[in-house]
Design a protein around this motif. Structure first.
Motif, PDB file in Angstrom:
ATOM      1  N   TYR A 153       2.854  20.351 -64.184  1.00  0.00           N
ATOM      2  CA  TYR A 153       3.372  20.941 -62.951  1.00  0.00           C
ATOM      3  C   TYR A 153       4.657  21.739 -63.126  1.00  0.00           C
ATOM      4  O   TYR A 153       4.842  22.757 -62.460  1.00  0.00           O
ATOM      5  CB  TYR A 153       3.613  19.841 -61.903  1.00  0.00           C
ATOM      6  N   CYS A 154       5.567  21.271 -63.996  1.00  0.00           N
ATOM      7  CA  CYS A 154       6.887  21.896 -64.007  1.00  0.00           C
ATOM      8  C   CYS A 154       7.369  22.377 -65.374  1.00  0.00           C
ATOM      9  O   CYS A 154       8.381  23.068 -65.458  1.00  0.00           O
ATOM     10  CB  CYS A 154       7.928  20.933 -63.424  1.00  0.00           C
ATOM     11  N   PHE A 190       8.760  12.437 -62.650  1.00  0.00           N
ATOM     12  CA  PHE A 190       8.834  12.874 -61.255  1.00  0.00           C
ATOM     13  C   PHE A 190       7.451  13.246 -60.728  1.00  0.00           C
ATOM     14  O   PHE A 190       7.044  12.821 -59.649  1.00  0.00           O
ATOM     15  CB  PHE A 190       9.788  14.058 -61.114  1.00  0.00           C
ATOM     16  N   HIS A 191       6.718  14.030 -61.475  1.00  0.00           N
ATOM     17  CA  HIS A 191       5.422  14.491 -60.983  1.00  0.00           C
ATOM     18  C   HIS A 191       4.325  13.444 -61.122  1.00  0.00           C
ATOM     19  O   HIS A 191       3.273  13.578 -60.485  1.00  0.00           O
ATOM     20  CB  HIS A 191       5.036  15.813 -61.648  1.00  0.00           C
ATOM     21  N   ASN A 194       5.076  12.107 -57.785  1.00  0.00           N
ATOM     22  CA  ASN A 194       5.090  13.140 -56.736  1.00  0.00           C
ATOM     23  C   ASN A 194       4.326  14.375 -57.173  1.00  0.00           C
ATOM     24  O   ASN A 194       4.915  15.461 -57.310  1.00  0.00           O
ATOM     25  CB  ASN A 194       6.541  13.520 -56.409  1.00  0.00           C
ATOM     26  N   THR A 196       2.446  16.471 -55.794  1.00  0.00           N
ATOM     27  CA  THR A 196       2.333  17.619 -54.873  1.00  0.00           C
ATOM     28  C   THR A 196       3.683  18.254 -54.556  1.00  0.00           C
ATOM     29  O   THR A 196       3.742  19.249 -53.838  1.00  0.00           O
ATOM     30  CB  THR A 196       1.664  17.197 -53.563  1.00  0.00           C
ATOM     31  N   LYS A 197       4.767  17.701 -55.090  1.00  0.00           N
ATOM     32  CA  LYS A 197       6.090  18.212 -54.771  1.00  0.00           C
ATOM     33  C   LYS A 197       6.646  19.089 -55.881  1.00  0.00           C
ATOM     34  O   LYS A 197       6.358  18.883 -57.051  1.00  0.00           O
ATOM     35  CB  LYS A 197       7.086  17.056 -54.524  1.00  0.00           C
ATOM     36  N   GLN A 198       7.476  20.033 -55.493  1.00  0.00           N
ATOM     37  CA  GLN A 198       8.199  20.838 -56.479  1.00  0.00           C
ATOM     38  C   GLN A 198       9.500  20.136 -56.804  1.00  0.00           C
ATOM     39  O   GLN A 198      10.091  19.466 -55.953  1.00  0.00           O
ATOM     40  CB  GLN A 198       8.468  22.234 -55.928  1.00  0.00           C
ATOM     41  N   ASN A 199       9.962  20.306 -58.015  1.00  0.00           N
ATOM     42  CA  ASN A 199      11.215  19.662 -58.434  1.00  0.00           C
ATOM     43  C   ASN A 199      12.163  20.708 -58.989  1.00  0.00           C
ATOM     44  O   ASN A 199      11.810  21.522 -59.773  1.00  0.00           O
ATOM     45  CB  ASN A 199      10.933  18.588 -59.489  1.00  0.00           C
TER      46      ASN A 199
END
Length: 199
Positions: A153-154, A190-191, A194, A196-199
């Motif tokens: 994700y990030c 974090f992902h 979470n 579905t969230k952006q960090n």
């Protein structure tokens, strides 16, 4: 000096391509190896080591009742008797699926036969519990090394494996569910919690 190695990483960290590379390097120098993989992983057929980039080769599947020490000792004796020299290394893919007795047998290969054993696998499952093989390799290995990859994700360092079903995270179920990129994402902490969230 022979050692027991454990190289671990999240999904998509290049563990399989690394073991195939190591095998190639030994064989390019005309050194004999034993290449093993878990009999549990049947994505590409039992006894096949296959990377996501399309390289694969056959290996000896490790069953729950297999004694790795006995197998390697016999193979080494056959090679010596036939004039092929001693085994240079034992390489094991999907080492998280080993049982404790397998890990102890690997340690015995190092200590008694003086043959290095290099294992590659996941450390933790999708619920962040240690696999039996990984837990015992963390205890008994002489050298432990993390293979790094990035979060799906990030782009931060991934340390966990998020199980996915129809695009949604799964946090409950059986520990072993064989799958690849369609079933698991490498993620940061974090992902993992979470997705579905952006960090």
């Amino acid at each position: 000096m022979a050692q027991l190695f454990f190289r671990y990483g999240a999904m998509s960290s290049g563990k399989t391509i690394e073991i195939l590379k190591v095998a190639h390097n030994y064989e390019a120098q005309h050194r004999k190896i034993v290449l093993l993989t878990s009999g549990v992983d049947n994505r590409n057929g039992v006894g096949t080591i296959a990377s996501r980039i399309g390289i694969q080769r056959e290996a000896v599947p490790v069953s729950s009742e297999m004694n790795i020490f006995d197998y390697v000792k016999e193979k080494n004796s056959q090679d010596v008797a036939s004039g092929n020299g001693t085994l240079a290394c034992v390489l094991i893919d999907e080492a998280q699926f080993l049982q404790k007795h397998h890990v102890l047998e690997c340690a015995k290969i190092v200590d008694e036969l003086k043959i290095p054993v290099m294992t590659f696998g996941l450390k933790n499952d999708f619920q962040n519990h240690l696999f039996e093989g990984s837990e015992n390799l963390l205890i008994y290995a002489d050298k432990i090394e993390e293979m790094k990859t990035i979060c799906h994700y990030c782009g931060r360092k991934a340390t966990m494996n998020l199980r996915i079903n129809n695009g949604k995270p799964v946090y409950e179920g059986e520990q072993v569910q064989i799958g690849g990129d369609e079933s698991y994402y490498p993620v940061c902490r974090f992902h993992y919690f979470n997705p579905t969230k952006q960090n």
